[in-house]
Design a protein around this motif. Sequence first.
Motif, short mmCIF file in Angstrom:
data_model
loop_
_atom_site.label_atom_id
_atom_site.label_comp_id
_atom_site.label_asym_id
_atom_site.label_seq_id
_atom_site.Cartn_x
_atom_site.Cartn_y
_atom_site.Cartn_z
N PRO A 54 0.73 -1.35 0.05
CA PRO A 54 -0.13 0.14 -0.05
C PRO A 54 0.79 1.11 -0.01
CG PRO A 54 -0.81 -1.46 1.74
CD PRO A 54 0.22 -2.05 1.16
N GLU A 55 1.95 1.24 0.75
CA GLU A 55 2.68 2.43 1.03
C GLU A 55 3.22 2.87 -0.38
OE1 GLU A 55 2.10 0.67 4.80
OE2 GLU A 55 3.02 -0.17 2.93
N ASP A 56 3.40 1.97 -1.44
CA ASP A 56 4.23 2.29 -2.72
C ASP A 56 3.50 3.60 -3.27
OD1 ASP A 56 6.24 0.44 -2.45
OD2 ASP A 56 4.67 -1.20 -3.83
N ILE A 78 10.50 -3.16 3.25
CA ILE A 78 10.95 -3.32 4.92
C ILE A 78 10.16 -3.87 5.73
CG2 ILE A 78 12.03 -2.14 6.48
CD1 ILE A 78 13.96 -2.34 3.98
N ASP A 79 10.52 -4.86 6.37
CA ASP A 79 9.50 -5.81 7.11
C ASP A 79 9.37 -5.36 8.64
OD1 ASP A 79 8.34 -7.06 5.10
OD2 ASP A 79 10.07 -8.86 5.34
N ASN A 80 10.42 -4.59 9.02
CA ASN A 80 10.57 -3.98 10.59
C ASN A 80 10.19 -2.34 10.51
OD1 ASN A 80 13.16 -3.58 9.28
ND2 ASN A 80 13.96 -3.59 11.29
N THR A 97 2.29 7.05 5.74
CA THR A 97 2.72 7.92 4.45
C THR A 97 3.95 7.87 3.90
OG1 THR A 97 2.99 9.89 5.57
CG2 THR A 97 0.62 9.55 5.28
N LEU A 98 4.91 6.84 4.44
CA LEU A 98 6.18 6.69 3.83
C LEU A 98 6.44 5.52 2.97
CD1 LEU A 98 8.46 7.88 7.33
CD2 LEU A 98 7.86 9.23 5.03
N CYS A 99 7.00 5.49 2.05
CA CYS A 99 7.36 4.46 1.18
C CYS A 99 8.45 3.77 1.95
CB CYS A 99 7.62 4.71 -0.15
SG CYS A 99 9.42 5.65 -0.36
N ARG A 254 1.76 -8.14 3.96
CA ARG A 254 1.36 -6.86 3.65
C ARG A 254 1.38 -6.62 2.07
NH1 ARG A 254 5.09 -1.95 3.50
NH2 ARG A 254 6.72 -3.26 3.82
N GLY A 255 0.17 -6.32 1.57
CA GLY A 255 -0.09 -6.32 -0.05
C GLY A 255 -1.46 -5.47 -0.29
#
Length: 643
Positions: A54-56, A78-80, A97-99, A254-255
């Motif tokens: 989503p953050e993309d 990034i998973d953490n 709101t950060l990629c 996450r997707g």
Amino acid sequence: MSAIAGVWYPDGRPGAKADCARVSRALALYGPHRDALWDGGTIAIAHRLMRFVPEDRFDRQPLVGKGGRLHLVADCRIDNREDLGRVLGIDPGEQATLCDAAFILAALERWGEDALDRLCGDFAFAAWDADAQTLMLARDPVGSRPLHYHVGQGWFAFASMPKGLLALPDVPTGPDAARLLTWQMLLPLEAGRSFYQHIERVDPGHVAIVGAQGAIRTRRYWNPLAVPRRRVRGDADADGLREVLNNAVKAQLRGTAETALMLSGGLDSAAIASCAAPLLAIENRRLQAYTNVPRAGAQASYRSDLMTDEGPLAALMAGHHANIDHHIVHAFDADLLAVIERMVMLADQPVMNPLSTAWAHEIYTRAARDGAPVVLTGLSGNLGLTYTGEHVLTRHAARLRLLSLWRDAGVLVGAGVHGDHVAAFRSAIRPLLPTGLLSRWQRRGARVTAPSPLIPVQWDNVAAQALFARNAGAFTPLHRVRRWQEWHDLLMRSRDPGPLNAAANAGYGVDRRDPTSDRRVLEYCLSLSEDRYLRNGRTKDVFRRAFATRIPPEILDNAARGTQTADWKQILLKAQPALQAELAHQARIGACTDLIDVAGLKTLADTLAAADPADWGSVQRHYLKLVRGLSTGLFTRRAAGGN
């Protein structure tokens, strides 16, 4: 996945922007959703985005930090994020709101090169420091994202994939013959080497700092040998293993759409399913599980302990969760040669097992069609999660615990890890012997005097003969391993999943993710001693205790090994005319016939009807040698075609 690229001319010559754009255009299929370039005069860097999380939608790379002194491009997930955000003081609202690349940038601003020790996930990035006039290139610990580079006369370029670099006319082309020989002989990867001449790769778990004078300093920042051991009591190790895998799966779910899983009848994918399904159920989401099974009529296997059809066990695991939709695919349905050739093109390298590529093609195609672009796998499970514990035998031998040695050797023989007690004892004692004694052992009969029938090398090649002479019968580093962390280290340095992950992304629009390769999972597994894995009269003991209530006993206690392509003869017979035509093509190309036994492969292709899946020799020749050699030839003729 996304793609990154850059060109640097330290001598001040013009053209960095135009050349970087040229490299970026060659990588368009790896990042079709957005492209951008930063021009710094003598250096330019570019980013191409493929959206999966989503953050993309907030991704605006290249990113700028340190008041304009630091510029970053990253191919990453990034998973953490939450942990990093908390330490970095980023408000949760702002985090949303950060990629993902923004977290890498913030970490580099805070900790510099030491930021690599704090990142979890899949990543490859390049960071330009204008003050220091240095370029930092880095990859995640297991190499889930690719990164390559070329060092020219007074200039430097990098790209996610070799085809990006080959877009530059000054980059020489052609296959790396030495690398292809070691590939065919199943020898370990050579550090930094790609399958193309003059194109290097950043190794997994490494960082490279490129200076203005062309000097490159490389460092391995993640080393499995440095993971500290932990002391555990009772079932604390099992509880911890279950928790760390659950957290890894949660992070990788996450997707922006549905999630898929490559589900076999084995332990690794079953464990992932047991974590993913409940997590998705909380959000009223479903898990699409795909299992490859052979077509009816597959012949008997050469080993009685091989499970030729994993479908029933996979269905049993899927039936444990109401939100798993189970789908069957057949590698037989794929157009084998077209699939192999396409994967070679996308991955910029040959593929080790082309028949596995066929069933992966079917799963990727179905998953994308079913709206499930995130595809979970358990490909690294044997490197940690389901390690057998076999290296405890060497500890027993070193401490002269003969009864324990006999007992645990029997467990490993029963599990099929060793053929008999003699083989188990040999593997236990060999690492303890001095080099001189090992040499005498080798001279007294352990030396291999003939090439394996499964190796498709052209043995008239002088370089092949020399390579074989250096390695045949030698006691490899694996023979000297005393601890399982050393074994893990050697195997990790012999694999690089990045290019094949990139091929899945570009070719099918799916993101292949492996929770069993999560850094935190691997570090947890490596922190446990061998006797937590081989105990209670069984292998993989910590895993079995961790998932005893989550995985059906029919799967957990199954001693048979799965095989995904029991119908390999049927698949190859269906593709026989295309294979024969391809080998005839390769026979006309000198680069192929110099490296590969094309004539021998043609004979094997012509005699497929006589192949016998119940005979190990025939399996080696008609299956393993034929398809591996064909794949090597496909890459070689493509790479030899000119820039």
